[in-house]
Design a protein around this motif. Structure first.
Motif, PDB file in Angstrom:
ATOM      1  N   ARG A  45       0.698  -1.180   0.221  1.00  0.00           N
ATOM      2  CA  ARG A  45       0.011   0.061  -0.035  1.00  0.00           C
ATOM      3  C   ARG A  45       0.968   1.041  -0.101  1.00  0.00           C
ATOM      4  N   LYS A  46       0.353   2.416  -0.502  1.00  0.00           N
ATOM      5  CA  LYS A  46       1.204   3.493  -0.519  1.00  0.00           C
ATOM      6  C   LYS A  46       0.821   4.539   0.730  1.00  0.00           C
ATOM      7  N   VAL A  47       1.790   4.897   1.275  1.00  0.00           N
ATOM      8  CA  VAL A  47       1.610   5.700   2.642  1.00  0.00           C
ATOM      9  C   VAL A  47       2.207   7.075   2.444  1.00  0.00           C
ATOM     10  N   GLU A  48       1.513   7.981   2.843  1.00  0.00           N
ATOM     11  CA  GLU A  48       2.108   9.320   2.811  1.00  0.00           C
ATOM     12  C   GLU A  48       2.673   9.704   4.205  1.00  0.00           C
ATOM     13  N   LEU A  49       3.934  10.007   4.197  1.00  0.00           N
ATOM     14  CA  LEU A  49       4.404  10.745   5.698  1.00  0.00           C
ATOM     15  C   LEU A  49       4.557  12.156   5.369  1.00  0.00           C
ATOM     16  N   LYS A  50       3.923  12.445   6.529  1.00  0.00           N
ATOM     17  CA  LYS A  50       3.998  14.219   6.703  1.00  0.00           C
ATOM     18  C   LYS A  50       4.821  14.791   7.986  1.00  0.00           C
ATOM     19  N   ASP A  51       5.774  15.680   7.635  1.00  0.00           N
ATOM     20  CA  ASP A  51       6.302  16.221   8.916  1.00  0.00           C
ATOM     21  C   ASP A  51       5.548  17.309   9.460  1.00  0.00           C
ATOM     22  N   LYS A  52       5.121  16.931  10.807  1.00  0.00           N
ATOM     23  CA  LYS A  52       4.044  17.813  11.432  1.00  0.00           C
ATOM     24  C   LYS A  52       4.698  19.381  11.333  1.00  0.00           C
ATOM     25  N   SER A  53       5.737  19.392  11.746  1.00  0.00           N
ATOM     26  CA  SER A  53       6.447  20.694  11.859  1.00  0.00           C
ATOM     27  C   SER A  53       6.517  21.496  10.542  1.00  0.00           C
ATOM     28  N   GLY A  54       6.197  20.744   9.429  1.00  0.00           N
ATOM     29  CA  GLY A  54       6.275  21.437   7.991  1.00  0.00           C
ATOM     30  C   GLY A  54       7.633  21.590   7.509  1.00  0.00           C
ATOM     31  N   ARG A  55       8.747  21.346   8.204  1.00  0.00           N
ATOM     32  CA  ARG A  55      10.000  21.813   7.595  1.00  0.00           C
ATOM     33  C   ARG A  55      10.517  20.708   6.509  1.00  0.00           C
ATOM     34  N   ARG A  56      10.024  19.504   6.723  1.00  0.00           N
ATOM     35  CA  ARG A  56      10.328  18.814   5.428  1.00  0.00           C
ATOM     36  C   ARG A  56       9.082  18.295   4.702  1.00  0.00           C
ATOM     37  N   PRO A  57       9.511  18.299   3.333  1.00  0.00           N
ATOM     38  CA  PRO A  57       8.170  17.921   2.467  1.00  0.00           C
ATOM     39  C   PRO A  57       7.886  16.285   2.821  1.00  0.00           C
ATOM     40  N   SER A  58       6.399  16.559   2.483  1.00  0.00           N
ATOM     41  CA  SER A  58       5.903  15.119   2.840  1.00  0.00           C
ATOM     42  C   SER A  58       6.307  13.919   1.725  1.00  0.00           C
ATOM     43  N   VAL A  59       6.586  12.793   2.082  1.00  0.00           N
ATOM     44  CA  VAL A  59       6.954  11.794   1.087  1.00  0.00           C
ATOM     45  C   VAL A  59       5.971  10.831   1.088  1.00  0.00           C
ATOM     46  N   SER A  60       6.049  10.124  -0.135  1.00  0.00           N
ATOM     47  CA  SER A  60       4.941   8.826  -0.478  1.00  0.00           C
ATOM     48  C   SER A  60       6.101   7.651  -0.629  1.00  0.00           C
ATOM     49  N   LEU A  61       5.502   6.497   0.072  1.00  0.00           N
ATOM     50  CA  LEU A  61       6.308   5.543  -0.194  1.00  0.00           C
ATOM     51  C   LEU A  61       5.637   4.295  -0.088  1.00  0.00           C
ATOM     52  N   PRO A  62       5.803   3.213  -0.581  1.00  0.00           N
ATOM     53  CA  PRO A  62       5.388   1.830  -0.635  1.00  0.00           C
ATOM     54  C   PRO A  62       5.727   1.066   0.692  1.00  0.00           C
ATOM     55  N   VAL A  63       4.577   0.605   1.157  1.00  0.00           N
ATOM     56  CA  VAL A  63       4.889  -0.141   2.422  1.00  0.00           C
ATOM     57  C   VAL A  63       4.354  -1.564   2.166  1.00  0.00           C
ATOM     58  N   LEU A  64       5.442  -2.629   2.371  1.00  0.00           N
ATOM     59  CA  LEU A  64       4.732  -4.282   2.123  1.00  0.00           C
ATOM     60  C   LEU A  64       5.403  -5.044   3.273  1.00  0.00           C
ATOM     61  N   CYS A  65       5.150  -6.136   2.996  1.00  0.00           N
ATOM     62  CA  CYS A  65       5.832  -7.060   4.266  1.00  0.00           C
ATOM     63  C   CYS A  65       7.270  -7.055   4.215  1.00  0.00           C
ATOM     64  N   ASN A  66       8.077  -6.910   5.284  1.00  0.00           N
ATOM     65  CA  ASN A  66       9.184  -6.426   5.537  1.00  0.00           C
ATOM     66  C   ASN A  66      10.305  -7.732   5.233  1.00  0.00           C
ATOM     67  N   HIS A  67       9.320  -8.798   5.359  1.00  0.00           N
ATOM     68  CA  HIS A  67      10.452 -10.289   5.270  1.00  0.00           C
ATOM     69  C   HIS A  67      11.465 -10.222   6.091  1.00  0.00           C
ATOM     70  N   CYS A  68      11.238 -10.009   7.692  1.00  0.00           N
ATOM     71  CA  CYS A  68      12.047  -9.954   8.535  1.00  0.00           C
ATOM     72  C   CYS A  68      13.017 -11.205   8.811  1.00  0.00           C
TER      73      CYS A  68
END
Lengths: 118, 243
Positions: free
Chosen positions: B82-105
């Motif tokens: 799934r695609k996840v949007e990461l937002k910096d609450k302070s707004g200092r860093r631009p938000s990034v989008s990344l896929p999250v899947l099983c990490n096969h630990c």
């Protein structure tokens, strides 16, 4: 000595003959007169199975079950022994697999997930 | 006729060589068999900077490849990636989008909690669910910190134009990303990686970590990368760059 009337004898003989012939007629009607077994399987396309036919008939379920565990858990994939290879010779589930499964009353759930053409 | 010590040894050696060679020849003659290789460690590196926020090529490719259904109910839908949007609450860093899947630990908590040993780690490091054994208890779903697992709530059908090579799943089992194990065993890349490359982003890199010559091993050595929730010590095999 008891004497039977000839008409009565003919009547009894006719009934007996009918009783013997009736199952044969029904069998002929169902198309089973040239079949050694009770089920009619679709003729396979290929020339030879991966195991001898007699062995396959008796043990294909154990064979498949063993293969599935080894394939899923060990990653062993043998193309000749895959379900896909079964399909190449026996292309119809209804005309092949289910014929026997219905007759013996077993309900394997393989095909609820695995694809096998009807 | 008597044979001296030398010729007896020579004959023995020839016989041993024959025995050794014969299985080797047989292996060469049967190329249709593949097996998971314990020397390999499959891993993925996702470059977050290259991942476009409006692109869902990886998620849709995964659904098509693995016949992952959408039921239209957010509480029941199955997601392998799934695609996840990461937002910096302070707004200092631009938000990034990344896929999250099983990490096969390397140390998967899902496998540790599974009561039927349906979840397991394959020899090459891929974490899988043996659906033949899964009883649908969902312990693994609770144990997984990445929310990578889904329970199949409803009966599914092979969709029109679906992939017949991947079985659909019966209801009541847990499933997740398999790193497209059927493709990896065939020497191909996972469907998501291929789709990302096809779109021209090239944000996902897949390969063998144990091979020092592989691109992924070189990149992980040369570029700063991280994993999600590194603090848990699970040693995930999905690495992120630029996070």
């Amino acid at each position: 000595m008891v004497r039977y009337p000839p008409l009565r004898v003919i009547q009894v003989l006719l009934v007996a003959l009918l009783m013997c012939a009736a199952p044969l007629a029904v069998q002929a009607e169902m198309g089973h007169n040239h079949q050694s077994g009770p089920v009619k399987l679709q003729k396979p396309k290929g020339t030879a199975c991966v195991l001898p036919e007699e062995q396959m008939r008796r043990t294909h379920m154990d064979y498949l079950k063993h293969k599935r565990a080894v394939t899923v858990r060990e990653g062993v994939r043998v193309r000749d022994e895959s379900l896909k290879n079964c399909i190449s010779c026996h292309p119809s589930k209804k005309k092949f697999c289910e014929q026997c499964h219905k007759y013996v009353g077993v309900k394997p759930d393989c095909f609820e997930c695995h694809n096998y053409p009807d | 006729m008597t044979m001296d010590r030398r010729s007896v040894l020579g004959l023995g050696g020839a016989a041993a060589a024959g025995v050794m060679l014969a299985p080797g020849l047989h292996l060469i003659a049967a190329p249709n068999k593949t097996e998971a290789d314990g020397n390999k460690r499959w891993a993925m590196l996702i470059d977050v900077n290259k991942c476009a926020s409006d692109c869902t090529a990886c998620t849709s490719a995964c659904r098509t490849e693995n016949n992952v259904p959408m039921f239209g109910d957010p509480t029941r839908d199955i997601h392998w990636i799934r695609k996840v949007e990461l937002k910096d609450k302070s707004g200092r860093r631009p938000s990034v989008s990344l896929p999250v899947l099983c990490n096969h630990c390397e140390e998967p908590p899902c496998v540790h909690v599974c009561p039927t040993e349906a979840s397991f780690v394959r020899k090459d490091g891929i974490v899988l669910v043996d659906k033949h054994r899964c009883i649908g208890c969902r312990y693994c779903m609770i144990a997984c910190p990445y929310k990578a697992r889904s329970l199949v709530y409803h009966k599914t059908k092979l969709p029109e134009g679906g992939n017949p090579d991947v079985p659909i799943r019966g209801s009541g089992v847990v499933e997740k990303c398999t790193f497209c194990v059927h493709r990896v065993d065939d020497g191909k890349l996972p469907a998501c990686v291929e789709a990302c490359n096809r779109e021209g982003h090239g944000a996902m890199l897949f390969g063998d970590l144990n091979d020092p010559e592989s691109e992924i091993a070189k990149r992980i050595k040369s570029v700063p990368t991280t994993t999600v929730r590194k603090d848990l010590g699970l040693e995930p095999h999905v690495h992120y760059q630029g996070l």
